[in-house]
Design a protein around this motif. Sequence first.
Motif, mmCIF file in Angstrom:
data_model
loop_
_atom_site.group_PDB
_atom_site.id
_atom_site.type_symbol
_atom_site.label_atom_id
_atom_site.label_comp_id
_atom_site.label_asym_id
_atom_site.label_seq_id
_atom_site.Cartn_x
_atom_site.Cartn_y
_atom_site.Cartn_z
ATOM 1 N N ALA A 1 0.915 -1.248 -0.024
ATOM 2 C CA ALA A 1 -0.071 0.000 -0.165
ATOM 3 C C ALA A 1 0.939 1.205 0.008
ATOM 4 O O ALA A 1 0.526 2.128 -0.760
ATOM 5 N N ARG A 2 1.819 1.250 0.745
ATOM 6 C CA ARG A 2 2.815 2.418 0.896
ATOM 7 C C ARG A 2 3.593 2.336 -0.487
ATOM 8 O O ARG A 2 3.665 3.596 -1.014
ATOM 9 N N LYS A 3 3.940 1.599 -1.086
ATOM 10 C CA LYS A 3 4.405 1.714 -2.618
ATOM 11 C C LYS A 3 3.586 2.171 -3.306
ATOM 12 O O LYS A 3 4.046 2.944 -4.335
ATOM 13 N N ARG A 4 2.618 1.913 -3.488
ATOM 14 C CA ARG A 4 1.341 2.230 -4.409
ATOM 15 C C ARG A 4 0.760 3.528 -3.877
ATOM 16 O O ARG A 4 0.009 4.182 -4.848
ATOM 17 N N GLY A 5 1.188 4.272 -2.817
ATOM 18 C CA GLY A 5 0.540 5.504 -2.504
ATOM 19 C C GLY A 5 -0.800 5.317 -2.024
ATOM 20 O O GLY A 5 -1.548 6.483 -1.794
ATOM 21 N N HIS A 6 -1.142 4.317 -1.435
ATOM 22 C CA HIS A 6 -2.725 4.088 -0.930
ATOM 23 C C HIS A 6 -2.489 4.176 0.543
ATOM 24 O O HIS A 6 -2.389 3.315 1.455
#
Length: 152
Positions: free
Chosen positions: A25-30
């Motif tokens: 989620a962090r990598k995807r900006g969520h």
Amino acid sequence: MNIFDELGHIFNEIDQTYSQIEIQARKRGHTKKESEYYRKRQLNDQAYFLFMFTRMEDRIKELSDTLIDTKVGTITDWKSKRTWEILGKRKDRMHLMDRVALLTQINARDYNLVDRYYRQRNSIAHGGTFTVAINIPTVIADMKRLFKDLKQ
């Protein structure tokens, strides 16, 4: 496998799953999903900590009750025995740390460790969170050692 090994295995499965989702989620900006799984991991830490601490509380109660009963049953000198008889009458109302003091030296390593964990247990049990950083794998190792090392 003891209860702490079992709980540690289950805890690690859940924590790793949540951690992977949180990282993705962090990598995807969520950020909302990242925060959700960060929170789930915090609650998981608290839940497993409390469960493990209840097993330790039960062990401490069992060992201290056995110690009191043994002393009452074996000491013949009334001056020594009366203290243990008084404790025996009050053992259902004994504070946990008084029980720990029967099994370890006050302010020694094990006593202080149980006390530190007891304060964390109380914080969580009364709606708070950890007041100091807690590492569940370290807690598991500590609980396993204490469970084995505490003696009557």
